[in-house]
Design a protein around this motif. Sequence first.
Motif, PDB file in Angstrom:
ATOM      1  N   VAL A 116       0.036   4.580   0.469  1.00 19.08           N
ATOM      2  CA  VAL A 116      -0.264   5.485   1.581  1.00 19.08           C
ATOM      3  C   VAL A 116      -1.085   4.710   2.613  1.00 19.08           C
ATOM      4  O   VAL A 116      -2.126   4.124   2.262  1.00 19.08           O
ATOM      5  CB  VAL A 116      -1.059   6.719   1.099  1.00 19.08           C
ATOM      6  N   PRO A 117      -0.617   4.651   3.860  1.00 26.56           N
ATOM      7  CA  PRO A 117       0.540   5.355   4.451  1.00 26.56           C
ATOM      8  C   PRO A 117       1.795   4.514   4.586  1.00 26.56           C
ATOM      9  O   PRO A 117       2.823   5.004   5.039  1.00 26.56           O
ATOM     10  CB  PRO A 117      -0.002   5.708   5.841  1.00 26.56           C
ATOM     11  N   HIS A 118       1.734   3.227   4.217  1.00 25.18           N
ATOM     12  CA  HIS A 118       2.814   2.315   4.576  1.00 25.18           C
ATOM     13  C   HIS A 118       4.150   2.680   3.953  1.00 25.18           C
ATOM     14  O   HIS A 118       5.198   2.565   4.601  1.00 25.18           O
ATOM     15  CB  HIS A 118       2.425   0.885   4.181  1.00 25.18           C
ATOM     16  N   THR A 162       4.816   5.775   1.998  1.00 23.36           N
ATOM     17  CA  THR A 162       5.130   7.206   1.999  1.00 23.36           C
ATOM     18  C   THR A 162       5.312   7.775   3.403  1.00 23.36           C
ATOM     19  O   THR A 162       6.148   8.657   3.612  1.00 23.36           O
ATOM     20  CB  THR A 162       4.012   7.979   1.284  1.00 23.36           C
ATOM     21  N   GLN A 163       4.558   7.287   4.386  1.00 19.30           N
ATOM     22  CA  GLN A 163       4.638   7.847   5.732  1.00 19.30           C
ATOM     23  C   GLN A 163       5.434   6.974   6.693  1.00 19.30           C
ATOM     24  O   GLN A 163       6.270   7.463   7.446  1.00 19.30           O
ATOM     25  CB  GLN A 163       3.223   8.065   6.292  1.00 19.30           C
ATOM     26  N   TYR A 164       5.174   5.645   6.658  1.00 19.58           N
ATOM     27  CA  TYR A 164       5.825   4.754   7.607  1.00 19.58           C
ATOM     28  C   TYR A 164       7.118   4.150   7.071  1.00 19.58           C
ATOM     29  O   TYR A 164       7.851   3.503   7.812  1.00 19.58           O
ATOM     30  CB  TYR A 164       4.873   3.619   8.016  1.00 19.58           C
ATOM     31  N   HIS A 165       7.367   4.350   5.796  1.00 26.10           N
ATOM     32  CA  HIS A 165       8.600   3.856   5.151  1.00 26.10           C
ATOM     33  C   HIS A 165       8.801   2.342   5.377  1.00 26.10           C
ATOM     34  O   HIS A 165       9.904   1.878   5.654  1.00 26.10           O
ATOM     35  CB  HIS A 165       9.820   4.615   5.674  1.00 26.10           C
ATOM     36  N   GLN A 166       7.741   1.607   5.221  1.00 20.69           N
ATOM     37  CA  GLN A 166       7.809   0.145   5.367  1.00 20.69           C
ATOM     38  C   GLN A 166       8.173  -0.487   4.018  1.00 20.69           C
ATOM     39  O   GLN A 166       7.378  -1.154   3.379  1.00 20.69           O
ATOM     40  CB  GLN A 166       6.469  -0.386   5.886  1.00 20.69           C
ATOM     41  N   ARG A 187      -4.688   5.834  -8.230  1.00 21.18           N
ATOM     42  CA  ARG A 187      -5.302   6.200  -6.948  1.00 21.18           C
ATOM     43  C   ARG A 187      -6.641   6.898  -7.161  1.00 21.18           C
ATOM     44  O   ARG A 187      -7.570   6.748  -6.368  1.00 21.18           O
ATOM     45  CB  ARG A 187      -4.361   7.116  -6.162  1.00 21.18           C
ATOM     46  N   ARG A 228      -6.254   1.197  -3.992  1.00 19.31           N
ATOM     47  CA  ARG A 228      -5.601   1.574  -2.735  1.00 19.31           C
ATOM     48  C   ARG A 228      -4.434   0.686  -2.371  1.00 19.31           C
ATOM     49  O   ARG A 228      -3.500   1.123  -1.708  1.00 19.31           O
ATOM     50  CB  ARG A 228      -6.623   1.544  -1.593  1.00 19.31           C
ATOM     51  N   TYR A 229      -4.466  -0.573  -2.784  1.00 10.62           N
ATOM     52  CA  TYR A 229      -3.397  -1.492  -2.377  1.00 10.62           C
ATOM     53  C   TYR A 229      -3.271  -2.625  -3.386  1.00 10.62           C
ATOM     54  O   TYR A 229      -4.163  -2.871  -4.200  1.00 10.62           O
ATOM     55  CB  TYR A 229      -3.665  -2.063  -0.982  1.00 10.62           C
ATOM     56  N   GLN A 270       0.849  -1.188   0.000  1.00  9.68           N
ATOM     57  CA  GLN A 270       0.000   0.000   0.000  1.00  9.68           C
ATOM     58  C   GLN A 270       0.885   1.239   0.000  1.00  9.68           C
ATOM     59  O   GLN A 270       1.794   1.370   0.824  1.00  9.68           O
ATOM     60  CB  GLN A 270      -0.932   0.006   1.215  1.00  9.68           C
TER      61      GLN A 270
END
Length: 331
Positions: A43-45, A47-51, A113, A118-119, A41
């Motif tokens: 966002v957020p994995h 772009t935000q959580y950097h997973q 998107r 979404r994923y 995914q």
Amino acid sequence: MQSSGPAGFSHAPVSKLLLLGMGSCSLLASLLHWKPLLHLQLVPHLTQYHQYFRLLTHQIAFANSGELFVGGMVMYHLRVIERLYGSRKYAAFVFVSSVISTFLELGALMSLRGVGLRYIPAGPFAFIYALLYQYHRLIPVTYRFKFLGINLDDKMYLYLMAGQLILMQFPYSLVPSICGLIAGSMYRSDIASIKQWRFPLVLQRLASRYLRPFLASSPPPRSTAPTWEGRRGGGFGTSSARVEAIDGLRNRRSGGRVQSLLNSISDTTDPSLTREDVNLSPTPTNTPPTAEQISMLQAMFPDQPEEAVTSALQQARNDVSRAVEVLLNRG
């Protein structure tokens, strides 16, 4: 369903490793409740959580037992591609197609998107469909039949099973499947010479030394019948007889010109060469093939015109076994 050769994983250690790894990872993810860590995914994995580990984990395990069963069955039947490519080239194909499809999936997540994507669901959907593209292009149809007036062939059973895999998480599973088809097409087209890439020699030696002993499978029992007709009680009308003939062609490479060429491959400085990369065809002969030889090959390759069958026999010096390999390599 069309036979994919002898049962088991003889001459297919990479396929065996992939199936064992996929099953083990899926089981562990279920037991340890890691399923939420599998899908991809943006966002957020990312772009935000950097997973970024999800770039790998989303292709190594399925999220439920139904997908695992169907996907495992499809991958098992597609082990015939490894027998055709050879394990070194097949391992390189697995890596290259997975990398290409991952980049394509990221592009799809960013561009779609706005329409609700979404994923990307967990599971090697992309790799399976990249492999299915090779199957479509390389493996000839054995027989055709009509159902309700529709022309069908024996390969449709595997296609239906792969279609069922998409429906399990439709429409999200459709995107990685399309990305896999594109990756398989790019590999088959040899864009940027990606078909020539192989793993470094050091990794190949380590795998041969430490992994191959655990993945080796005993060869299938060989028939004592003197002819192919004696083995099946008939000609090449069934898919199992045809596949056994092709597999027997590879099993009998114990001497002669073919074995000397294969030995020369292992002695070259470029270990990436495989039997597909070397022209194993003998010098063509001017002696015309017999009608029996032509009809035998036409029964095995109904899609090939008579001119192509005759040309293959002449190139193989009227050796039916070698002519089979010539027609398969033409893909």
